[in-house]
Design a protein around this motif. Structure first.
Motif, short mmCIF file in Angstrom:
data_model
loop_
_atom_site.label_atom_id
_atom_site.label_comp_id
_atom_site.label_asym_id
_atom_site.label_seq_id
_atom_site.Cartn_x
_atom_site.Cartn_y
_atom_site.Cartn_z
N GLY A 78 0.80 -1.23 0.00
CA GLY A 78 0.00 0.00 0.00
C GLY A 78 0.82 1.26 0.00
N LEU A 79 2.08 1.18 -0.44
CA LEU A 79 2.97 2.34 -0.44
C LEU A 79 2.88 3.17 -1.72
CD1 LEU A 79 6.22 0.66 0.96
CD2 LEU A 79 4.64 2.12 2.22
N VAL A 80 2.21 2.65 -2.74
CA VAL A 80 2.30 3.26 -4.06
C VAL A 80 0.97 3.88 -4.48
CG1 VAL A 80 2.99 2.89 -6.45
CG2 VAL A 80 4.01 1.49 -4.64
N SER A 81 1.01 5.16 -4.80
CA SER A 81 -0.19 5.86 -5.25
C SER A 81 -0.61 5.32 -6.62
CB SER A 81 0.08 7.36 -5.34
OG SER A 81 1.27 7.61 -6.07
N ASP A 82 -1.90 5.42 -6.91
CA ASP A 82 -2.44 4.88 -8.17
C ASP A 82 -1.77 5.49 -9.39
OD1 ASP A 82 -4.19 3.33 -6.73
OD2 ASP A 82 -5.89 4.68 -6.95
N SER A 83 -1.40 6.77 -9.30
CA SER A 83 -0.84 7.47 -10.46
C SER A 83 0.52 6.93 -10.88
CB SER A 83 -0.72 8.97 -10.14
OG SER A 83 0.16 9.17 -9.04
N VAL A 84 1.15 6.12 -10.03
CA VAL A 84 2.50 5.62 -10.34
C VAL A 84 2.50 4.11 -10.59
CG1 VAL A 84 4.92 5.70 -9.56
CG2 VAL A 84 3.35 7.46 -8.82
N GLN A 85 1.34 3.51 -10.74
CA GLN A 85 1.28 2.05 -10.85
C GLN A 85 1.27 1.55 -12.29
OE1 GLN A 85 -1.34 -0.11 -8.26
NE2 GLN A 85 -1.10 1.34 -6.58
N ASP A 86 1.98 2.21 -13.16
CA ASP A 86 2.17 1.73 -14.53
C ASP A 86 3.33 2.50 -15.16
OD1 ASP A 86 1.04 4.20 -14.90
OD2 ASP A 86 -0.83 3.46 -15.75
N ILE A 92 9.94 9.70 -13.74
CA ILE A 92 8.86 10.14 -12.88
C ILE A 92 8.88 11.66 -12.79
CG2 ILE A 92 10.18 10.02 -10.69
CD1 ILE A 92 7.55 8.90 -9.42
N THR A 93 7.71 12.26 -12.80
CA THR A 93 7.62 13.72 -12.68
C THR A 93 7.67 14.13 -11.22
OG1 THR A 93 5.20 13.73 -12.54
CG2 THR A 93 6.18 13.82 -14.75
N ARG A 94 7.90 15.39 -10.99
CA ARG A 94 7.94 15.92 -9.62
C ARG A 94 6.58 15.74 -8.93
NH1 ARG A 94 11.46 19.75 -7.84
NH2 ARG A 94 9.80 21.22 -7.25
N GLU A 95 5.50 15.93 -9.68
CA GLU A 95 4.18 15.78 -9.08
C GLU A 95 3.89 14.33 -8.72
OE1 GLU A 95 0.45 18.31 -9.80
OE2 GLU A 95 0.34 16.73 -11.31
N HIS A 96 4.21 13.40 -9.60
CA HIS A 96 3.95 11.99 -9.30
C HIS A 96 4.84 11.47 -8.17
CE1 HIS A 96 1.89 11.07 -13.43
NE2 HIS A 96 1.06 11.55 -12.52
N ARG A 230 10.21 5.80 -12.55
CA ARG A 230 9.10 5.49 -11.65
C ARG A 230 9.40 4.24 -10.82
NH1 ARG A 230 4.30 8.07 -13.96
NH2 ARG A 230 2.91 6.32 -13.51
N GLU A 231 10.02 3.22 -11.43
CA GLU A 231 10.34 2.01 -10.66
C GLU A 231 11.42 2.28 -9.62
OE1 GLU A 231 11.12 -0.75 -13.76
OE2 GLU A 231 13.02 0.18 -14.39
N GLN A 232 12.38 3.14 -9.94
CA GLN A 232 13.39 3.51 -8.95
C GLN A 232 12.75 4.26 -7.79
OE1 GLN A 232 15.94 5.70 -11.66
NE2 GLN A 232 17.56 4.15 -11.52
N ALA A 233 11.82 5.15 -8.10
CA ALA A 233 11.14 5.91 -7.05
C ALA A 233 10.35 4.99 -6.13
CB ALA A 233 10.21 6.95 -7.69
N VAL A 234 9.61 4.05 -6.70
CA VAL A 234 8.83 3.11 -5.90
C VAL A 234 9.74 2.28 -4.99
CG1 VAL A 234 7.38 1.03 -5.99
CG2 VAL A 234 6.90 2.98 -7.50
N ILE A 235 10.85 1.79 -5.55
CA ILE A 235 11.76 0.93 -4.79
C ILE A 235 12.41 1.70 -3.64
CG2 ILE A 235 14.00 -0.25 -4.93
CD1 ILE A 235 13.08 -1.31 -7.67
N THR A 236 12.82 2.94 -3.89
CA THR A 236 13.45 3.68 -2.80
C THR A 236 12.45 4.07 -1.72
OG1 THR A 236 13.36 5.64 -4.25
CG2 THR A 236 15.48 4.55 -4.01
N MET A 237 11.18 4.28 -2.07
CA MET A 237 10.16 4.50 -1.04
C MET A 237 9.98 3.24 -0.19
SD MET A 237 8.89 7.56 -0.92
CE MET A 237 8.95 9.03 -1.94
N TYR A 238 10.01 2.10 -0.85
CA TYR A 238 9.90 0.81 -0.15
C TYR A 238 11.09 0.61 0.79
CZ TYR A 238 9.52 -4.34 0.23
OH TYR A 238 9.43 -5.64 0.68
N ARG A 239 12.28 0.90 0.30
CA ARG A 239 13.48 0.74 1.14
C ARG A 239 13.51 1.76 2.27
NH1 ARG A 239 18.05 -0.15 -3.64
NH2 ARG A 239 17.26 -2.17 -4.39
N LEU A 240 13.05 2.98 1.98
CA LEU A 240 12.96 4.00 3.03
C LEU A 240 12.06 3.51 4.16
CD1 LEU A 240 13.35 6.86 4.21
CD2 LEU A 240 11.39 7.58 2.82
#
Length: 332
Positions: A78-86, A92-96, A230-240
């Motif tokens: 549940g760490l990933v917002s819908d806008s980043v799930q593809d 990745i943009t600053r807003e996403h 986007r995948e790097q951003a998701v992974i680093t949020m997970y690791r954070l």
């Protein structure tokens, strides 16, 4: 006094009052306290997901093979917002990225969007976006706009910007700096903006993933201006999230109480449109007086309360400041 003049004075007073930023309805300390309360449960979820073989399907675009497991785990947690799930391999943009950051804050603290909206600034904070996540993250100090007052929501995020924002998230969520290992050394960030934050993030490690929060593009380069995917951003949020949970639950901190008092306040570069001020605190330790500064909203009640960590070199890191004593005001 004539009725017309009295009415004009009342209207002027109302306009002046409406321009004063209101105090936050919730304290920054609430984020850290909630993260601490959620840590044990979240650790269990991380361990369960690590043992799972679930892999996401049905997304649009490309997901790199190396990112598949961690991205899937982050989504199922549940760490990933819908806008980043593809379209995971795309920049990745600053807003996403900001939406992803706020979703992670929600998961880590257990706070709802409605609760976090109490932190949000005015709807017209930036002329180029009215995104609620941007307003929340800006008020929390995770993101900042550009000197011209814009946010640049559609601009692609750089690796350097990502590192700085990840560091700011770790601070507001109560990451224990004693959990850090040694920082990585990169030849291309010697005089770069965000160097301190970048090195701090590179030193953050999680035993759940046996890796660092963020690494370089090689053993000697960080490539700070490269785009972040986007995948790097998701992974680093997970690791954070894993690093934060581990630092809260499993690291003992040498600490002491802080005797703090407000010793001065001033406006950085004049009063800005959001009513933020740089506030200086004095606190004592071992008979010596030290100083620290924090950015606070006008009208917020502030004082340090928390712990300090003394390093082998004698440097002191403050962890935890919250509301109690003084009101931030513009110095005249």
């Amino acid at each position: 006094m004539k009725k017309g003049k009295l009415l004009a004075l009342l209207l002027t007073a109302l306009l002046l009052l409406s321009s004063v930023p209101a105090a936050l309805a919730v304290s920054m300390g609430d984020l850290k306290n909630n993260a601490a309360n959620q840590a044990s449960s979240l650790e269990g979820s991380i361990k369960t997901q690590l043992a799972s073989s679930q892999i996401i399907t049905g997304y649009r675009g490309v997901l790199s093979d190396w990112a598949e497991k961690e991205v899937s785990d982050a989504i199922y947690l549940g760490l990933v917002s819908d806008s980043v799930q593809d379209y995971f391999a795309e920049p990745i943009t600053r807003e996403h990225f900001t939406e992803l950051a706020v979703q992670t804050v929600k998961k880590v603290t257990g706070m709802s969007t409605q609760t976090l909206e109490q932190y949000a600034g005015p709807d017209d904070m930036y002329p180029d976006t009215s995104n609620t996540s941007v307003e929340i993250a800006s008020a929390l100090g995770i993101i900042k706009g550009y000197p011209d007052g814009s946010f640049g929501p559609d601009r692609n995020l750089t690796r350097q910007e990502a590192a700085v924002m990840l560091y700011r998230m770790s601070v507001i969520l109560g990451y224990n700096p004693s959990a850090r290992g040694s920082a990585l050394s990169f030849g291309d960030i010697s005089s770069s903006w965000g160097k301190t934050e970048l090195q701090a993030v590179s030193a953050m490690q999680t035993p759940y993933h046996s890796t660092r929060e963020m690494q370089g593009t090689s053993s000697t380069r960080f490539s700070p201006e490269e785009q972040y995917s986007r995948e790097q951003a998701v992974i680093t949020m997970y690791r954070l999230t894993g690093s934060l949970v581990n630092s809260i639950l499993n690291v003992n901190t040498p600490s002491g109480s802080i005797d703090a008092s407000l010793v001065g306040y001033w406006v950085e570069n004049g009063r800005d449109s959001y009513g933020e001020y740089i506030v200086e605190f004095a606190f004592s330790s071992g008979g010596k007086v030290y100083y620290a500064a924090a950015t606070m909203n006008a009208g917020a009640l502030i004082a340090f309360e928390g712990t300090y960590v003394v390093s082998s070199t004698g440097a002191i890191t403050i962890t935890g400041y919250d509301s109690v004593s003084q009101t931030v005001m513009e110095r005249t």
